[in-house]
Design a protein around this motif. Structure first.
Motif, PDB file in Angstrom:
ATOM      1  N   LEU A  60       0.840  -1.189   0.000  1.00  0.00           N
ATOM      2  CA  LEU A  60       0.000   0.000   0.000  1.00  0.00           C
ATOM      3  C   LEU A  60       0.878   1.243   0.000  1.00  0.00           C
ATOM      4  O   LEU A  60       2.081   1.181   0.280  1.00  0.00           O
ATOM      5  CB  LEU A  60      -0.907  -0.010   1.226  1.00  0.00           C
ATOM      6  N   VAL A  97      -4.627   8.248   1.567  1.00  0.00           N
ATOM      7  CA  VAL A  97      -3.853   7.849   0.386  1.00  0.00           C
ATOM      8  C   VAL A  97      -3.140   9.063  -0.206  1.00  0.00           C
ATOM      9  O   VAL A  97      -1.947   9.011  -0.522  1.00  0.00           O
ATOM     10  CB  VAL A  97      -4.767   7.180  -0.664  1.00  0.00           C
ATOM     11  N   ARG A  99      -9.346  -1.411  -2.127  1.00  0.00           N
ATOM     12  CA  ARG A  99      -9.742  -1.984  -0.837  1.00  0.00           C
ATOM     13  C   ARG A  99     -11.021  -1.331  -0.323  1.00  0.00           C
ATOM     14  O   ARG A  99     -11.177  -0.107  -0.422  1.00  0.00           O
ATOM     15  CB  ARG A  99      -8.627  -1.810   0.186  1.00  0.00           C
ATOM     16  N   CYS A 152     -11.574   2.366   1.659  1.00  0.00           N
ATOM     17  CA  CYS A 152     -10.349   3.131   1.381  1.00  0.00           C
ATOM     18  C   CYS A 152     -10.526   4.592   1.804  1.00  0.00           C
ATOM     19  O   CYS A 152     -11.510   5.242   1.442  1.00  0.00           O
ATOM     20  CB  CYS A 152     -10.028   3.040  -0.111  1.00  0.00           C
ATOM     21  N   SER A 174      -1.228  -9.959   2.839  1.00  0.00           N
ATOM     22  CA  SER A 174      -0.845  -9.414   1.545  1.00  0.00           C
ATOM     23  C   SER A 174       0.048 -10.400   0.822  1.00  0.00           C
ATOM     24  O   SER A 174       0.803 -11.158   1.450  1.00  0.00           O
ATOM     25  CB  SER A 174      -0.094  -8.085   1.725  1.00  0.00           C
ATOM     26  N   ASN A 188      -3.384  -0.134  -5.135  1.00  0.00           N
ATOM     27  CA  ASN A 188      -3.828  -1.198  -4.228  1.00  0.00           C
ATOM     28  C   ASN A 188      -4.760  -0.646  -3.153  1.00  0.00           C
ATOM     29  O   ASN A 188      -5.723  -1.311  -2.755  1.00  0.00           O
ATOM     30  CB  ASN A 188      -2.627  -1.878  -3.563  1.00  0.00           C
ATOM     31  N   ASP A 189      -4.485   0.566  -2.698  1.00  0.00           N
ATOM     32  CA  ASP A 189      -5.354   1.193  -1.697  1.00  0.00           C
ATOM     33  C   ASP A 189      -6.756   1.414  -2.255  1.00  0.00           C
ATOM     34  O   ASP A 189      -7.756   1.163  -1.573  1.00  0.00           O
ATOM     35  CB  ASP A 189      -4.766   2.528  -1.261  1.00  0.00           C
TER      36      ASP A 189
END
Length: 259
Positions: free
Chosen positions: A59, A98, A90, A93, A239, A86-87
């Protein structure tokens, strides 16, 4: 003789996209666009050095904390940073977080190198892409703001319709196939100011779409082999990159592997 940009060293930072997932070499290791770009740059400069700190599944907070500081300490001419996607995939989020962690990584890396490259990551055409498109575009808008503030170069892979073609993606629907990685390397190569060797935006030749039965069979294989394990990792907080070290953790002379 043409004058080309001159880079003596390159550090790649990020997740599976930069690690090179789904571009397999005969020995089972992953190559990917960053290795392909490093090979081209090494062919121009004797003693060229390359490090790839990217690790699958990471992440943007992990990239900022674990990869950006050692990458900055290497003082390479060229640094690429691709992270945050990738964030966005999810549930729950926090896009504010981010953006903040991406900004942190850029602020660490930008002063350390002569050229920082950021990217709008490509997205595979399909319903999953549509679901996450708003978050992705929010991420890309912030990348543009950071690039303008820090003098970074942005490679817009997302804006290329060709890279959305499912035929350029692996069966897991998350990672580019070898031809996709080749096109990304070409896009960065051209963005750095080198003469084009191919048209990375060229659409693939038309093909007949698979029939309903073939599509359903492919969807079932995808769900069993890739989607199920991916969901399992999300539910358990694991992960794919847990415990995995970078494939090139040190900035050393680069000798590309054979074909």
């Amino acid at each position: 003789m043409q004058n080309h940009p001159h880079y003596t060293s390159f550090v790649a930072v990020g997740d599976s996209f930069t690690e090179g997932m789904s571009d397999l070499l005969p020995d089972g290791s992953h190559r990917g666009w960053a290795d392909l770009l490093a090979s081209r740059l090494a062919a121009l400069t004797p003693g060229f050095r390359y490090a790839n700190l990217a690790v699958r599944g990471k992440l943007i907070g992990q990239i900022a904390a674990d990869q950006a500081p050692p990458a900055a300490a290497m003082r390479a001419d060229l640094v690429t940073l691709v992270g945050g996607l990738n964030d966005t995939l999810r549930p729950g989020c926090d896009m504010g977080r981010v953006r903040a962690r991406l900004e942190e990584a850029v602020e660490i890396l930008a002063p350390s190198c002569r050229r920082l490259v950021l990217m709008h990551s490509p997205g595979r055409t399909g319903p999953v892409m549509e679901r996450f498109r708003p978050r992705m575009e929010e991420l890309f808008a912030h990348i543009d703001v950071l690039a303008a503030r820090h003098g970074a170069l942005v490679i817009d892979l997302y804006g290329s319709g060709a890279l959305g073609d499912p035929r350029l993606w692996d069966a897991d629907r998350l990672h580019l196939a070898p031809e996709g990685h080749r096109r990304v390397a070409e896009a960065v190569w051209q963005g750095l100011g080198f003469p084009a060797e191919a048209d990375w935006r060229a659409p693939l030749p038309p093909s007949l779409p698979p029939g309903w039965t073939a599509r359903r069979a492919d969807d079932l294989r995808f769900a069993r082999r890739h989607l199920g394990p991916w969901i399992g990792r999300r539910l358990t907080g694991r992960s794919s990159g847990d415990g995995r070290a970078a494939k090139r953790a040190e900035l050393l002379p680069y000798h590309p592997p054979g074909p």
